[in-house]
Design an enzyme around this catalytic site. Structure first.
Site, PDB file in Angstrom:
ATOM      1  N   TYR A 134      20.913 104.050  47.211  1.00 49.66           N
ATOM      2  CA  TYR A 134      20.611 105.446  46.207  1.00 49.66           C
ATOM      3  C   TYR A 134      20.030 106.489  46.567  1.00 49.66           C
ATOM      4  CZ  TYR A 134      23.053 102.681  42.636  1.00 49.66           C
ATOM      5  OH  TYR A 134      24.174 101.928  41.509  1.00 49.66           O
ATOM      6  N   THR A 160      25.854 106.058  47.831  1.00 51.81           N
ATOM      7  CA  THR A 160      26.477 105.455  46.335  1.00 51.81           C
ATOM      8  C   THR A 160      26.099 106.668  45.911  1.00 51.81           C
ATOM      9  OG1 THR A 160      25.832 102.842  45.404  1.00 51.81           O
ATOM     10  CG2 THR A 160      26.252 104.748  44.017  1.00 51.81           C
ATOM     11  N   ARG A 169      25.107 103.737  28.050  1.00 52.77           N
ATOM     12  CA  ARG A 169      25.848 101.479  28.197  1.00 52.77           C
ATOM     13  C   ARG A 169      25.049 101.480  26.658  1.00 52.77           C
ATOM     14  NH1 ARG A 169      24.604  99.895  34.617  1.00 52.77           N
ATOM     15  NH2 ARG A 169      25.487 102.287  35.535  1.00 52.77           N
ATOM     16  N   HIS A 261      32.613 102.625  39.967  1.00 60.15           N
ATOM     17  CA  HIS A 261      31.431 101.596  39.297  1.00 60.15           C
ATOM     18  C   HIS A 261      32.457 100.976  38.843  1.00 60.15           C
ATOM     19  CE1 HIS A 261      27.498 102.670  40.347  1.00 60.15           C
ATOM     20  NE2 HIS A 261      26.781 101.131  39.501  1.00 60.15           N
ATOM     21  N   ASP A 292      37.274  99.008  44.684  1.00 55.16           N
ATOM     22  CA  ASP A 292      35.913  98.387  44.114  1.00 55.16           C
ATOM     23  C   ASP A 292      36.628  98.692  42.388  1.00 55.16           C
ATOM     24  OD1 ASP A 292      33.410  97.910  43.285  1.00 55.16           O
ATOM     25  OD2 ASP A 292      32.753  99.765  42.460  1.00 55.16           O
ATOM     26  N   ARG A 296      39.354  91.214  40.100  1.00 57.33           N
ATOM     27  CA  ARG A 296      39.489  89.511  39.006  1.00 57.33           C
ATOM     28  C   ARG A 296      40.454  88.478  40.196  1.00 57.33           C
ATOM     29  NH1 ARG A 296      35.930  92.622  37.986  1.00 57.33           N
ATOM     30  NH2 ARG A 296      35.425  92.541  35.829  1.00 57.33           N
ATOM     31  N   GLY A 315      32.864  92.263  42.906  1.00 53.68           N
ATOM     32  CA  GLY A 315      31.441  92.807  42.012  1.00 53.68           C
ATOM     33  C   GLY A 315      31.247  91.740  41.141  1.00 53.68           C
TER      34      GLY A 315
END
Length: 370
Positions: A134, A160, A169, A261, A292, A296, A315
């Site tokens: 970052y 990133t 969030r 993300h 990304d 799954r 992820g």
């Protein structure tokens, strides 16, 4: 609900139920949640679900190859573990356990700026390690992290670029999320901004700390500074627009990660899978393209390859496996993903990954072939 044992898992996604059974509710929400109304989180999965593959027949698939070179290193799968912060929040063995699993599965592992284990301890596992960065307000600290990553033996640097600030969030804000005791961003050491503060009502401590240290002024001009200070291959993570992809390739990026993300930044952003074809076309082979957000299954990997990706980042399933069983849990998830990919390749008439890139796809009922 009956929770399966680790050995009974049949798909990577099955690990979610095991993780839910052992994680504190706040940590489970932190791992699984996303920004806003979580529209993009759901849209990522919907994009995979509506994309259909057109298999080929009469191909000799008695032997199916899944290996690929990613950023100069051979990987057993076209897969790397995505950068994810604070992994000791889901299991006490944290990042080293996940890195050992990546090593044993033969895929790269990405260490995070906000890791709960030092990069030196992660690379000591023997995993092929990339370092995610970052852009920090403290430019000197940014330089220190670059030096540490190189000295520790990291093979690539992943910047990133979609996080000038953390997305809102709501679940973390409602719960005033704080990290569990003993879990902290160790790359910040004893700095006053290093340990997430206790959150007040309506505030996520992790979001507050991120806002305190991440520099929102990051721009294209800063890539020159970064390039001058590292010899590592450079990956830009968080690209969705083909114009940005074109500019990144022109600036000499070695790879791009098409990513929103995991739905954790701009809610309403384009699903990464839907952005992938235009990005791949824009760079036209000048750099590697990874996907990304929402992966799954092995079939998801195959769909990404068919749309132009060289590989994917995995992820949340890794965190679910880590929570469920530490090193063995992550290894089980990665092995299942590999088995699914090998099966999907064979059933699609693809003896290797090059053949996967030539598959036709159809987007949704009545959709146009690509």
């Amino acid at each position: 609900m009956t929770v399966p044992a680790l050995a009974d898992l049949l798909t990577p996604a099955d690990a979610e139920a095991l993780a839910a059974a052992v994680l504190p509710a706040a940590v489970e929400r932190f791992v699984g949640g996303a920004a806003g109304a979580e529209l993009t989180l759901r849209a990522n999965r919907a994009a995979f679900d509506r994309l259909h593959l057109v298999p080929r027949v009469l191909a000799d698939v008695s032997s199916v190859g899944t290996t690929r070179t990613l950023l100069g290193t051979e990987s057993a799968l076209p897969v790397a573990v995505a950068p994810m912060a604070y992994q000791r929040a889901v299991h006490p063995d944290g990042e080293p356990a996940a890195a050992r699993a990546a090593r044993d599965a033969g895929v790269p592992f990405t260490a995070c700026t906000f890791s709960s284990t030092a990069v030196e301890d992660i690379t000591a596992t023997g995993a092929t390690t990339w370092f995610q960065l970052y852009w920090l307000r403290d430019r000197g600290h940014t330089g220190e992290l670059l030096e540490r990553a190189e000295a520790a033996g990291c093979r690539a640097l992943m910047l990133t670029v979609d996080t000038p600030r953390m997305g809102r969030r709501a679940a973390d804000m409602r719960g005033a999320f704080t990290l569990p005791d003993g879990v902290s961003p160790v790359h910040f050491g004893a700095r006053p901004d290093g340990v997430p503060r206790t959150a007040s009502s309506g505030v996520s401590a992790v979001a507050a700390q991120t806002a305190n240290v991440v520099d929102p002024s990051l721009s294209w001009a800063d890539l020159d500074w970064l390039r001058a200070r590292t010899r590592l291959p450079l990956i830009l993570k968080g690209v969705l627009d083909p114009d940005d992809a074109e500019r990144a390739a022109a600036c000499g990026a070695d790879a791009l990660v098409v990513s929103n993300h995991g739905g954790r930044q701009l809610d309403g952003a384009l699903p990464a899978l839907d952005a992938l074809p235009a990005v791949a076309e824009a760079v036209a082979g000048r750099c590697e393209v990874l996907l990304d957000s929402g992966v799954r299954s092995g079939t998801d990997v195959l769909k990404a390859l068919a749309l132009g990706a060289d590989g994917v980042l995995l992820g949340r399933p890794v965190l679910w496996g880590l929570a469920a069983g530490g090193h063995q849990g992550v290894l089980r998830v990665l092995h299942l993903l590999g088995e699914e990919l090998e099966s999907a390749l064979a059933l699609a008439g693809c003896p290797d990954l090059a053949a996967a890139a030539r598959l036709r796809t159809v987007a949704g009922p009545g959709g146009e072939p690509r």
